[in-house]
Design a protein around this motif. Sequence first.
Motif, mmCIF file in Angstrom:
data_model
loop_
_atom_site.group_PDB
_atom_site.id
_atom_site.type_symbol
_atom_site.label_atom_id
_atom_site.label_comp_id
_atom_site.label_asym_id
_atom_site.label_seq_id
_atom_site.Cartn_x
_atom_site.Cartn_y
_atom_site.Cartn_z
ATOM 1 N N ARG A 20 0.829 -1.206 0.000
ATOM 2 C CA ARG A 20 0.000 0.000 0.000
ATOM 3 C C ARG A 20 0.863 1.255 0.000
ATOM 4 N NH1 ARG A 20 -5.696 -0.754 0.581
ATOM 5 N NH2 ARG A 20 -5.657 1.488 0.153
ATOM 6 N N ALA A 21 1.904 1.263 0.798
ATOM 7 C CA ALA A 21 2.801 2.419 0.859
ATOM 8 C C ALA A 21 3.518 2.606 -0.480
ATOM 9 C CB ALA A 21 3.810 2.244 1.987
ATOM 10 N N ALA A 22 3.944 1.492 -1.094
ATOM 11 C CA ALA A 22 4.617 1.582 -2.391
ATOM 12 C C ALA A 22 3.681 2.183 -3.433
ATOM 13 C CB ALA A 22 5.095 0.199 -2.834
ATOM 14 N N LEU A 23 2.423 1.750 -3.448
ATOM 15 C CA LEU A 23 1.465 2.281 -4.418
ATOM 16 C C LEU A 23 1.253 3.774 -4.199
ATOM 17 C CD1 LEU A 23 -1.187 -0.593 -4.589
ATOM 18 C CD2 LEU A 23 0.530 0.053 -6.285
ATOM 19 N N GLY A 27 2.504 6.177 -7.031
ATOM 20 C CA GLY A 27 1.446 6.936 -7.688
ATOM 21 C C GLY A 27 1.854 8.387 -7.848
ATOM 22 N N ALA A 28 2.422 8.956 -6.786
ATOM 23 C CA ALA A 28 2.899 10.338 -6.851
ATOM 24 C C ALA A 28 4.052 10.443 -7.848
ATOM 25 C CB ALA A 28 3.352 10.799 -5.466
ATOM 26 N N PHE A 29 4.933 9.458 -7.814
ATOM 27 C CA PHE A 29 6.075 9.436 -8.732
ATOM 28 C C PHE A 29 5.609 9.478 -10.195
ATOM 29 C CE2 PHE A 29 9.143 7.344 -11.431
ATOM 30 C CZ PHE A 29 10.369 7.821 -11.004
ATOM 31 N N MET A 30 4.661 8.616 -10.523
ATOM 32 C CA MET A 30 4.188 8.559 -11.909
ATOM 33 C C MET A 30 3.551 9.880 -12.319
ATOM 34 S SD MET A 30 2.850 4.668 -12.534
ATOM 35 C CE MET A 30 1.613 4.589 -11.249
ATOM 36 N N LEU A 38 8.458 9.335 -18.379
ATOM 37 C CA LEU A 38 9.256 8.248 -17.795
ATOM 38 C C LEU A 38 8.420 7.511 -16.754
ATOM 39 C CD1 LEU A 38 12.743 9.911 -17.124
ATOM 40 C CD2 LEU A 38 12.122 8.341 -18.974
ATOM 41 N N ARG A 39 8.324 6.202 -16.901
ATOM 42 C CA ARG A 39 7.658 5.405 -15.877
ATOM 43 C C ARG A 39 8.712 4.849 -14.932
ATOM 44 N NH1 ARG A 39 3.927 2.752 -20.332
ATOM 45 N NH2 ARG A 39 5.870 3.161 -21.417
ATOM 46 N N PRO A 40 8.287 4.292 -13.801
ATOM 47 C CA PRO A 40 9.252 3.885 -12.771
ATOM 48 C C PRO A 40 10.408 3.046 -13.297
ATOM 49 C CG PRO A 40 7.035 3.744 -11.895
ATOM 50 C CD PRO A 40 6.891 4.119 -13.340
ATOM 51 N N ALA A 41 10.110 1.976 -14.017
ATOM 52 C CA ALA A 41 11.183 1.110 -14.507
ATOM 53 C C ALA A 41 12.092 1.864 -15.470
ATOM 54 C CB ALA A 41 10.586 -0.125 -15.183
ATOM 55 N N GLU A 42 11.496 2.712 -16.299
ATOM 56 C CA GLU A 42 12.293 3.466 -17.271
ATOM 57 C C GLU A 42 13.220 4.448 -16.556
ATOM 58 O OE1 GLU A 42 8.896 3.352 -20.789
ATOM 59 O OE2 GLU A 42 9.034 5.079 -19.457
ATOM 60 N N ALA A 116 13.321 13.101 -6.386
ATOM 61 C CA ALA A 116 13.625 13.297 -4.962
ATOM 62 C C ALA A 116 12.556 14.159 -4.306
ATOM 63 C CB ALA A 116 15.004 13.932 -4.807
ATOM 64 N N ALA A 117 12.117 15.183 -5.014
ATOM 65 C CA ALA A 117 11.080 16.058 -4.470
ATOM 66 C C ALA A 117 9.756 15.310 -4.341
ATOM 67 C CB ALA A 117 10.911 17.278 -5.369
ATOM 68 N N SER A 118 9.449 14.469 -5.325
ATOM 69 C CA SER A 118 8.213 13.687 -5.289
ATOM 70 C C SER A 118 8.207 12.745 -4.092
ATOM 71 C CB SER A 118 8.072 12.897 -6.588
ATOM 72 O OG SER A 118 6.976 12.004 -6.518
ATOM 73 N N ASP A 119 9.357 12.110 -3.863
ATOM 74 C CA ASP A 119 9.539 11.206 -2.740
ATOM 75 C C ASP A 119 9.250 11.911 -1.420
ATOM 76 O OD1 ASP A 119 10.461 8.548 -3.471
ATOM 77 O OD2 ASP A 119 11.782 8.768 -1.728
ATOM 78 N N LEU A 120 9.822 13.067 -1.253
ATOM 79 C CA LEU A 120 9.624 13.842 -0.023
ATOM 80 C C LEU A 120 8.160 14.221 0.142
ATOM 81 C CD1 LEU A 120 12.677 16.275 0.187
ATOM 82 C CD2 LEU A 120 12.093 14.400 1.736
ATOM 83 N N SER A 121 7.561 14.677 -0.944
ATOM 84 C CA SER A 121 6.175 15.122 -0.885
ATOM 85 C C SER A 121 5.226 13.970 -0.552
ATOM 86 C CB SER A 121 5.815 15.776 -2.223
ATOM 87 O OG SER A 121 4.492 15.527 -2.562
ATOM 88 N N ALA A 122 5.526 12.784 -1.098
ATOM 89 C CA ALA A 122 4.641 11.634 -0.858
ATOM 90 C C ALA A 122 4.812 11.071 0.548
ATOM 91 C CB ALA A 122 4.910 10.544 -1.892
#
Lengths: 145, 145
Positions: A20-23, A27-30, A38-42, A116-122
């Motif tokens: 759940r946390a990963a999603l 989700g924010a990352f995508m 760019l998608r996660p794997a890319e 990195a910013a997305s990570d922090l925000s999520a």
Amino acid sequence: MAEQIHTAHLEALLGYNTRRAALHIIGAFMHNMAPFNLRPAEFSVLSLIRHNPGITSRQLCAALSILPPNLVVILKQFEKRKLIARKPHPTDGRAIGLSLTAQGEALMAEAEAVSAASDLSATQSLTATERKTLTRLLQKIYLQA
Amino acid sequence: MAEQIHTAHLEALLGYNTRRAALHIIGAFMHNMAPFNLRPAEFSVLSLIRHNPGITSRQLCAALSILPPNLVVILKQFEKRKLIARKPHPTDGRAIGLSLTAQGEALMAEAEAVSAASDLSATQSLTATERKTLTRLLQKIYLQA
DNA sequence: TATTGTTATACTCTATAACTATA
DNA sequence: TATAGTTATAGAGTATAACAATA
């Protein structure tokens, strides 16, 4: 109908909580990576190429748990977008060394900052210490075995 | 070719770490659940029905972030396997209350025990305290916003 | 004989549009 | 009109088998 649903039994499972946390984070990352197409794997493929110029397909697959046939498709698109260059491997005639083009480098410099910013925000509900603890525990799980 | 690949930049991202850990734990889960013929989403649906008898499809979708059309397929298979029963909702004629059959109850009693054991085994590099901390931090991420 | 990279393909998971019946 | 459940379908993501070129 308006009753409260009991999820305590699921929330006792680390698999459920981790997924759940990963999603949530991804989700924010995508969403934030959409402008870069760019998608996660890319993203992770380009990031490894950026920090390991000359890396081979096989090494990428091993590091990211991607299957070779699926990586071929990703690299083909990157070449079409002129983000990567392929150079013959210095010692192994079968292998091909991968590196970023100037265009790929420019894209990833921005994309890594946004990631990195997305990570922090999520994960803004966590303190800096909690983020560090969480990172350590997660790596303990998947870097062991 | 035998060079070390630098993954430090990816490992600084919580999204990357969370996803890798989730894949590790859920990989073990799928392996251990194969004898029950239950995949992650299917297990969580049956678990919620077990602990919330009379729950509706809509409530399941909301609690698990599953889209209605995808849940329909799952429930159809469960009915074919005689694991769940559908009863008209007491007050809303559109809705259908879901519950486990005796067979479904027997399956889930075993499956939930196995899921807990699988979870522990996949995170055996963590102490009990670390597991509790990890659970708290993960829930803080996805239960907020 | 084993490995790198590739093609083609299949299977699973997730997402969208449109319908029905009840509220 | 809004909601619960359903159908059909499309799109990603992930997987297996088989091949050519090189080690």
